[in-house]
Each structure stands twice: as structure tokens, then as C-alpha cells.
Design an enzyme around this catalytic site. Structure first.
Site, short mmCIF file in Angstrom:
data_model
loop_
_atom_site.label_atom_id
_atom_site.label_comp_id
_atom_site.label_asym_id
_atom_site.label_seq_id
_atom_site.Cartn_x
_atom_site.Cartn_y
_atom_site.Cartn_z
N ASN A 9 12.86 -6.44 -23.67
CA ASN A 9 12.66 -6.11 -25.20
C ASN A 9 11.43 -5.36 -25.49
OD1 ASN A 9 12.21 -5.87 -28.05
ND2 ASN A 9 12.10 -7.94 -28.36
N TRP A 10 11.20 -4.04 -25.34
CA TRP A 10 10.12 -3.26 -25.54
C TRP A 10 9.39 -3.38 -26.68
CZ3 TRP A 10 10.28 2.02 -22.32
CH2 TRP A 10 10.36 1.82 -20.98
N LYS A 11 10.14 -3.94 -27.86
CA LYS A 11 9.39 -3.91 -29.09
C LYS A 11 9.24 -2.49 -29.50
CE LYS A 11 8.62 -8.89 -28.18
NZ LYS A 11 7.90 -10.21 -28.66
N HIS A 93 15.95 -11.44 -34.03
CA HIS A 93 14.70 -11.83 -33.15
C HIS A 93 13.80 -12.32 -34.52
CE1 HIS A 93 10.92 -11.42 -31.24
NE2 HIS A 93 11.57 -11.44 -30.21
N GLU A 95 10.61 -11.94 -34.90
CA GLU A 95 9.91 -10.86 -35.72
C GLU A 95 10.63 -10.02 -36.61
OE1 GLU A 95 8.51 -9.03 -31.98
OE2 GLU A 95 7.48 -10.77 -31.04
N GLU A 163 14.59 -18.61 -28.13
CA GLU A 163 13.08 -17.95 -28.26
C GLU A 163 12.05 -18.97 -29.18
OE1 GLU A 163 12.93 -13.79 -26.60
OE2 GLU A 163 13.01 -13.76 -28.78
N GLY A 169 4.85 -14.28 -26.55
CA GLY A 169 3.67 -13.52 -26.62
C GLY A 169 2.19 -14.10 -26.54
N SER A 209 7.20 -15.72 -23.37
CA SER A 209 6.11 -15.74 -22.20
C SER A 209 6.84 -15.99 -20.80
CB SER A 209 4.92 -16.83 -22.47
OG SER A 209 4.41 -16.63 -23.54
N GLY A 230 9.81 -10.05 -23.30
CA GLY A 230 8.83 -8.95 -24.11
C GLY A 230 7.94 -8.18 -23.28
N GLY A 231 6.51 -8.57 -23.35
CA GLY A 231 5.43 -8.22 -22.67
C GLY A 231 5.76 -7.83 -21.03
P1 PGA Z 1 7.21 -12.22 -24.70
O1 PGA Z 1 8.27 -11.92 -25.78
O2 PGA Z 1 8.07 -12.18 -23.31
O3 PGA Z 1 6.47 -11.11 -24.74
O4 PGA Z 1 6.64 -13.66 -25.00
C1 PGA Z 1 9.71 -12.61 -25.63
C2 PGA Z 1 10.43 -11.76 -27.01
O5 PGA Z 1 9.77 -11.79 -27.84
O6 PGA Z 1 11.72 -11.64 -26.67
#
Ligand code: PGA
Length: 249
Positions: A9-11, A93, A95, A163, A169, A209, A230-231
């Protein structure tokens, strides 16, 4: 057998220049033993798809509207995602739930649109730190599942991502026992609601993470069929390490 899935997920990260990472990843994994999905920002979906014509990496969206079309400025429909080259979409998600006030009913409506449009819906659930400390985790996850997952879910069109919000993150990860407890709970609930056949065929991802250094131990946990990352999905080398750990799991 559930085919394992490494989803990135590049967000809200990435412009055309970053597609070189996708191209590098594609070269590293020309014939992967697991499914690989990258969900870039909507502006890059079409160009991302063109970078991976072999289909070794699938491309997905990060959200969609519940309607097919209409007066919804700034929104994107499931049909549009499919048209741009997406085969999956992340929905609910934390977010989105936090930044856009999305409720379980919204996530359910979007999931119905996604499934009807032929997309796999990756429905996200997860507790806040406060909820975990109050020992409410399973109640929260159960409620999110009941409210967000539509009745038409199958092993083909549904993927559930667990999640924990406090792990996204932050570099913090639940213990392996905690991850296993939630994933076993999600599996049991899916089997109860949809029957054993469907319940056992839905893939369950852990997200929060995940890094090359912790991926192998997380992938060894029961009912973890992959990760939503994500990251560490932004750089080909990092994500490749996670994919390799999943291929060995
Ligand atoms: P992260 O994000 O790997 O940067 O913790 C995961 C996500 O939100 O899907």
C-alpha cells in the site's frame, strides 16, 4: 490451499519517477510463488499496470466509491479502477476510517461495489491502542467484520487484513501470540458466517510495521496468509525481502 499474498500500500506516496521501483520489483520476481499486489495512488494505476504487462505483479486501488458513477467530486468508482487496470482495492483502511470518517456501513457499501465490479476487496480491520489496553480487541474486530463484510463475500472476492492501528507506521508489532489469536478469531468467525468452505478459503493478511527483518516470524503464525505492507513496500529491495520470506513460509 490459500495462495499467499504480499500486498503493498503506497498510500499518498509516489509519482511517475517511483514506478522504477515497481519495474525493479517486477524484474526481481518474474515468476513469483506467491501473489504480489501493489496499490499505488490512483494517479499511477494505469501507468503502473503498463509497467507489469506479464501479470506477475497485480495492481490495486486504495479506496473506491459505493456508486458506479455520478456527482461525487474527487471520488473514484470500482468500475474506474478496473478500467485503469486494477484487480483489487483496499477498503476501510484505518486511515480512511480516521481521515474520512468512514464507518463500517460505508466500507460494506464500497465492498459491494468493488465485488460487483469484479475487484477483490481487501477489507481492513484493527483495534486502537486504547481498545487493546481495555482488552476489547476481539469485540472490536468482530464488530468491524460483521459491519464491513458483505454477504456476497467468497474466497475469491474477499481478503481480510488485520491491522492494529497502533502498529501502523510505528515500528511496533503485536507479539506473535497476539497476531495468532486475532487471525484464528477472524478465521473462526468467517467459517461460522460463510460456512467452512468459504471461511477457510478467504486469505488473511497481517499489516502494521512489517519489514524484511520481522516478516518470516510473522508469516509462520497460524492463519497468516501474507501481509499488507505500507512503508516497506515503497522500495523494491525492502518489499522483495518480504516477498522472499513469504515464498519460504
Ligand atoms: P506500515 O503500514 O507497513 O507502514 O506500518 C501498513 C498499512 O497501513 O497498511
Amino acid at each position: 490451499m490459500r495462495r499467499k499474498l504480499a500486498a503493498g500500500n503506497w498510500k499518498m506516496n509516489g509519482t511517475a519517477a517511483d514506478l522504477s521501483e515497481l519495474q525493479a520489483l517486477s524484474h526481481m520476481h518474474a515468476a513469483p510463488a506467491v501473489d504480489i499486489l501493489i496499490c499505488p495512488p490512483a494517479t499511477l494505476i494505469h501507468r503502473a499496470k503498463e509497467k507489469v504487462p506479464g501479470g506477475n505483479i497485480q495492481i490495486g486501488g486504495q479506496d473506491c466509491h459505493a456508486a458506479n458513477s455520478g456527482a461525487h467530486t474527487g471520488d473514484i468508482s470500482a468500475q474506474m479502477l478496473v478500467d485503469a487496470g486494477a484487480s483489487a482495492v483496499i477498503l476501510g483502511h484505518s486511515e480512511r476510517r480516521e481521515d474520512h470518517g468512514e464507518q463500517n456501513e460505508d466500507v460494506r457499501a464500497k465492498s459491494i461495489a468493488a465485488m460487483n465490479g469484479g475487484l477483490k476487496a481487501i477489507i481492513c480491520v484493527g483495534e486502537s491502542l486504547e481498545q487493546r489496553e481495555a482488552a476489547n480487541t476481539l469485540d472490536i474486530i468482530g464488530g468491524q467484520m460483521s459491519g464491513s463484510i458483505p454477504d456476497q463475500a467468497t474466497g475469491e472476492n474477499l481478503i481480510v487484513a488485520y491491522e492494529p492501528i497502533w502498529a501502523i507506521g510505528t515500528g511496533k508489532v503485536p507479539t506473535l501470540d497476539e497476531i495468532g489469536q486475532v487471525h484464528d478469531f477472524i478465521r473462526a468467525r468467517l467459517e461460522r458466517r460463510f460456512g467452512e468452505g468459504v471461511g477457510r478459503s478467504v486469505r488473511l493478511l497481517y499489516g502494521g510495521s512489517v519489514k524484511p527483518s520481522n516478516a518470516a516470524e510473522i508469516f509462520a503464525v497460524s492463519n497468516v496468509d501474507g501481509a499488507l505492507v505500507g512503508g516497506a513496500s515503497l522500495k523494491a529491495d525492502d518489499f522483495s525481502g518480504i516477498i522472499q520470506a513469504l515464498e519460504k513460509a
